[in-house]
Design an enzyme around this catalytic site. Structure first.
Site, short mmCIF file in Angstrom:
data_model
loop_
_atom_site.label_atom_id
_atom_site.label_comp_id
_atom_site.label_asym_id
_atom_site.label_seq_id
_atom_site.Cartn_x
_atom_site.Cartn_y
_atom_site.Cartn_z
N HIS A 66 -38.36 -21.42 21.09
CA HIS A 66 -37.98 -20.05 21.48
C HIS A 66 -39.17 -19.17 21.86
CE1 HIS A 66 -39.28 -19.14 17.40
NE2 HIS A 66 -39.33 -17.88 17.75
C1 UD1 Z 1 -38.22 -12.70 17.50
C2 UD1 Z 1 -39.66 -12.51 17.00
C3 UD1 Z 1 -40.30 -13.87 16.79
C4 UD1 Z 1 -39.44 -14.74 15.89
C5 UD1 Z 1 -38.05 -14.83 16.48
C6 UD1 Z 1 -37.14 -15.66 15.62
C7 UD1 Z 1 -40.90 -10.55 17.81
C8 UD1 Z 1 -41.98 -10.12 18.72
N1 UD1 Z 1 -40.48 -11.81 17.98
O1 UD1 Z 1 -38.30 -13.31 18.78
O2 UD1 Z 1 -41.55 -13.69 16.16
O3 UD1 Z 1 -40.02 -16.02 15.80
O4 UD1 Z 1 -37.52 -13.50 16.58
O5 UD1 Z 1 -35.88 -15.78 16.19
O6 UD1 Z 1 -40.47 -9.80 16.98
N2 UD1 Z 1 -30.91 -12.13 21.48
C9 UD1 Z 1 -29.57 -12.30 21.34
N3 UD1 Z 1 -29.01 -12.08 20.13
C10 UD1 Z 1 -29.73 -11.71 19.04
C11 UD1 Z 1 -31.11 -11.54 19.18
C12 UD1 Z 1 -31.69 -11.76 20.40
O7 UD1 Z 1 -28.87 -12.64 22.29
O8 UD1 Z 1 -29.15 -11.53 17.96
C13 UD1 Z 1 -31.54 -12.39 22.78
C14 UD1 Z 1 -31.74 -11.14 23.60
O9 UD1 Z 1 -31.51 -11.45 24.93
C15 UD1 Z 1 -33.19 -10.82 23.43
C16 UD1 Z 1 -33.81 -12.19 23.23
O10 UD1 Z 1 -32.82 -12.97 22.55
O11 UD1 Z 1 -33.73 -10.16 24.52
C17 UD1 Z 1 -35.06 -12.17 22.43
O12 UD1 Z 1 -34.88 -11.48 21.20
P1 UD1 Z 1 -36.11 -10.68 20.52
O13 UD1 Z 1 -35.69 -10.12 19.23
O14 UD1 Z 1 -36.69 -9.75 21.52
O15 UD1 Z 1 -37.20 -11.79 20.30
P2 UD1 Z 1 -37.08 -13.28 19.78
O16 UD1 Z 1 -37.39 -14.19 20.89
O17 UD1 Z 1 -35.80 -13.49 19.03
#
Ligand code: UD1
Length: 353
Positions: free
Chosen positions: A200
């Site tokens: 991820h």
């Molecule tokens: C975040 C953390 C990362 C951690 C990871 C675990 C930061 C900078 N990154 O990354 O350190 O390893 O979580 O999962 O804080 N999304 C969904 N549903 C959700 C959450 C996210 O669809 O419940 C999608 C959204 O499109 C979002 C993308 O995933 O834009 C990324 O989510 P985000 O929280 O920005 O970062 P992660 O890649 O999850």
């Protein structure tokens, strides 16, 4: 004493659970704030249920966004909570955007911050988490480290020794508690031998060429082993956006904590770019091949079962072949990864009972 815990993303939940429980045993007044950084039920609610975490007292519901948007939203929504609830200390966890945002708010309001999982460094500032770790540790008042390398990193950055407490790994506390239940789930009906894959990191999945290269390696692996691949929402979106083919792999939705622990425990090999999974496999003594050039958790390489393979497809192939021939690294469990780290944190915060 009133403690506010701030969590927001999936890897925070298994860290806060044992600390909440340990402080409950000391009758400390606690408030749980969920920033809403992760909001899908299979990224959040199910973890609360399985880990026995009470429903959050406050949900800031910030959702997704760019780093600046997400961090700023959390800060704007968290500040009034702190002003209203007047905690003595705020505990933050790990290295996600929720961690750094809450820390910045408290530093400006003069509220003490404790950082759980302090001192880890990848020395790679292109990783957003590294920036979060550096800022959080520079501002925190109490730094709870999981391993000695954390203490050394903080000392080099000039953090005073009085602030640092080597307590061990709280993520392992949750693992130790729920492993018996995970073993009941076992392989969940999957074949006896399989590779468990998670991916991820933006550095791996946001670039089409890179993701396609990794996928090619996984297709190679699938010639020897079933590949189980629970996909993070970000990864699922990118696979679709780049129209990458995954038919040879068993793509799954994100798996709940206990089931995932069962899958790790029984895996032939785990292939990942996660931080926490490097630690969990080390504890479980399951071979782990990490698709990164560096790690902020070096003890998983020096003592544990972890091997960094980066983007090197040939190295992945040769390490996999060692594992399949029964020549996997055995490893040791690092000191203080014993299921009692949260108790040690509670004893630092509320000494003498
Ligand atoms: C975040 C953390 C990362 C951690 C990871 C675990 C930061 C900078 N990154 O990354 O350190 O390893 O979580 O999962 O804080 N999304 C969904 N549903 C959700 C959450 C996210 O669809 O419940 C999608 C959204 O499109 C979002 C993308 O995933 O834009 C990324 O989510 P985000 O929280 O920005 O970062 P992660 O890649 O999850």
């Amino acid at each position: 004493m009133h403690i506010i815990h701030v969590v927001g993303a999936r890897p925070n939940f298994m860290k806060v659970a044992p600390v909440l429980h340990a402080l409950e045993r000391k009758n400390v007044r606690q408030t749980l704030v969920h920033t809403g950084q992760h909001y899908d039920a299979n990224m959040s609610d199910i973890f609360f249920q399985q880990l026995g975490i009470p429903a959050p007292d406050v949900n800031l519901a910030v959702g997704s966004g760019t780093h600046a948007q997400q961090t700023a939203e959390i800060m704007m929504r968290f500040e009034p909570v702190v002003l209203d609830r007047k905690p003595d200390i705020v505990l933050v966890y790990g290295d996600v955007n929720s961690t750094v945002a809450a820390t910045l708010v408290c530093a400006k309001l003069g509220i003490r911050v404790g950082h759980v999982e302090a001192g880890l460094r990848s020395f790679d500032r292109s990783m957003p988490e590294e920036v979060n770790r550096l800022v959080t540790d520079a501002l925190a008042d109490i730094l709870f480290t999981p391993s000695e390398d954390g203490d050394r990193n903080l000392a080099k950055e000039g953090v005073s020794k009085q602030k640092i407490h080597l307590v061990g790994n709280v993520m392992i506390d949750s693992l130790v508690r729920l492993l018996p239940e995970a073993q009941r789930h076992g392989r969940n009906g999957f074949p006896e031998r399989y590779a468990l894959v998670t991916l991820h990191r933006p550095s791996n999945v946001d670039n089409g060429e890179k993701l396609s290269g990794i996928l090619q390696s996984l297709l190679d692996v699938s010639k020897d082993l079933t590949v189980l691949f629970p996909a993070h929402p970000r990864t699922r979106q990118r696979l679709e956006a780049f129209s990458l083919k995954t038919e040879q792999l068993r793509l799954l939705d994100p798996v709940p904590y206990v089931q995932f622990l069962g899958l790790q425990r029984n895996a032939t090999v785990v292939i990942t770019d996660s931080g926490g999974i490097q630690e969990e496999t080390t504890y479980l003594r399951v071979p782990c091949l990490t698709l990164r050039e560096n790690t902020e958790r070096p003890v998983t390489v020096s003592l544990g079962t972890n091997i960094l393979v980066g983007q090197d497809a040939a190295k992945l192939r040769s390490e996999l072949s060692n594992i399949l021939q029964g020549k996997a690294k055995q490893g040791f469990i690092p000191p203080l990864w014993d299921g009692r780290a949260a108790e040690r944190i509670a004893d630092v915060l509320v000494p003498g009972d």
